[in-house]
Design a protein around this motif. Structure first.
Motif, short mmCIF file in Angstrom:
data_model
loop_
_atom_site.label_atom_id
_atom_site.label_comp_id
_atom_site.label_asym_id
_atom_site.label_seq_id
_atom_site.Cartn_x
_atom_site.Cartn_y
_atom_site.Cartn_z
N LYS A 268 0.85 -1.18 0.00
CA LYS A 268 0.00 0.00 0.00
C LYS A 268 0.89 1.24 0.00
CE LYS A 268 -3.58 -2.65 0.28
NZ LYS A 268 -4.39 -2.89 -0.93
N VAL B 228 1.25 5.49 -1.44
CA VAL B 228 0.54 6.67 -1.97
C VAL B 228 0.97 6.87 -3.42
CG1 VAL B 228 0.17 9.13 -1.71
CG2 VAL B 228 0.42 7.70 0.32
N ARG B 229 0.02 6.92 -4.34
CA ARG B 229 0.32 7.14 -5.75
C ARG B 229 0.77 8.58 -5.96
NH1 ARG B 229 -0.61 2.33 -5.06
NH2 ARG B 229 -1.48 0.92 -6.64
N ASN C 220 -1.58 11.44 -6.10
CA ASN C 220 -2.21 11.85 -4.83
C ASN C 220 -1.23 12.58 -3.92
OD1 ASN C 220 -4.70 10.66 -5.48
ND2 ASN C 220 -4.04 8.67 -4.71
N SER D 119 -2.49 15.42 -1.77
CA SER D 119 -3.42 15.06 -0.69
C SER D 119 -2.70 14.78 0.62
CB SER D 119 -4.25 13.85 -1.11
OG SER D 119 -3.44 12.69 -1.21
N VAL D 120 -1.40 14.49 0.59
CA VAL D 120 -0.66 14.20 1.83
C VAL D 120 0.15 15.40 2.30
CG1 VAL D 120 -0.55 11.74 1.39
CG2 VAL D 120 1.27 13.19 0.54
N SER E 116 3.36 5.33 2.87
CA SER E 116 2.13 4.57 2.98
C SER E 116 1.03 5.47 3.54
CB SER E 116 2.34 3.37 3.91
OG SER E 116 1.12 2.74 4.22
N PRO E 117 -0.23 5.25 3.14
CA PRO E 117 -1.33 6.07 3.67
C PRO E 117 -1.44 6.02 5.19
CG PRO E 117 -2.07 4.83 1.76
CD PRO E 117 -0.70 4.32 2.09
#
Length: 235
Positions: free
Chosen positions: A98, A100-101, A104, A107-108, A124-125
């Motif tokens: 898992k 984070v693409r 995105n 978004s972080v 990782s998310p």
């Protein structure tokens, strides 16, 4: 005259010459060609085609790469992430991982690190949070632990602990019997530093309620505070 001719000229009992008994060269029997089976040939061709398709799929998967977000410099627990802390990389990503693409990334940015982040790792998310690690109504109490006071179990963010009041070295509490339970304050680990060179002291940031924070700080200043690990929920 040869023996074969002698046998051929020898008359039989009825006066007729007797045929020779010697055999000539024997012609081997003809072996008929194996009959071709169209069904078997078709099945073999189908298996070869399926095998080739499977290899092609594996090669495509191995060559498929995904753009993901990476960590490019040290980020401490609770620190707000900026675009300078993060980068991008193209990797062959296992579906079980898992990450984070890259699309995105925005978004972080602006979220906080829920754990300590190291350069070169994938983000990782679960490693970021939009919430402050010190919640509303809490205070952060730094506690210094000597090597003999550090638990063998590693201290990690979110771990529940108890702050225990003990008599300061060289003093004794008065007005209490030995049966009195020590005072305790519930807390939660926000961050634990590495051991300081030379002294080995570890500083642990503990979140406690706003009502208990000043008391815990006073215990720490007087050298009358110890940290113990609380039992996990459900234990």
């Amino acid at each position: 005259m040869s023996k074969t001719q002698e046998r051929a000229d020898t008359p039989s009992s009825n006066g007729l010459p007797q045929l020779g008994t010697a055999a000539g060269p024997v012609t081997p029997p003809r072996v008929s060609a194996r009959r071709r089976r169209p069904g078997v040939i078709a099945l073999a061709l189908a298996l070869i085609a399926a095998g080739g398709a499977g290899v092609a799929v594996l090669l495509l998967q191995a060559g498929h790469r995904t753009e993901v977000v990476t960590v490019v410099r040290d980020v401490q627990v609770g620190q707000v992430l900026t675009d300078k802390d993060l980068g991008q990389a193209s990797v062959a990503l296992d579906p079980a991982v898992k990450a984070v693409r890259a699309d995105n990334l925005e978004s972080v940015v602006g979220k906080r690190a829920a754990v300590e982040l190291k350069p070169g790792s994938l983000l990782s998310p679960s490693q970021v949070t939009k919430d402050s690690l010190v919640h509303a109504g809490e205070q952060l109490v730094p506690i210094g632990l000597e090597p003999k006071q550090i638990p063998a179990t590693a201290l990690v963010p979110g771990q529940k602990v108890e702050l225990v009041h003990v008599p300061a070295q060289g003093t004794t509490d008065t007005g209490k019997t030995s049966d009195d339970a020590p005072q305790t304050i519930d807390g939660r680990v926000v961050k634990a530093s590495a051991a300081a060179p030379g002294t080995g002291i570890v500083v642990v940031d503990v979140a406690a309620s706003a009502a208990d924070g000043p008391t815990a700080a006073a215990w720490e200043a007087a050298g009358a505070l110890r940290l113990v690990l609380a039992a996990p929920d459900g234990s």
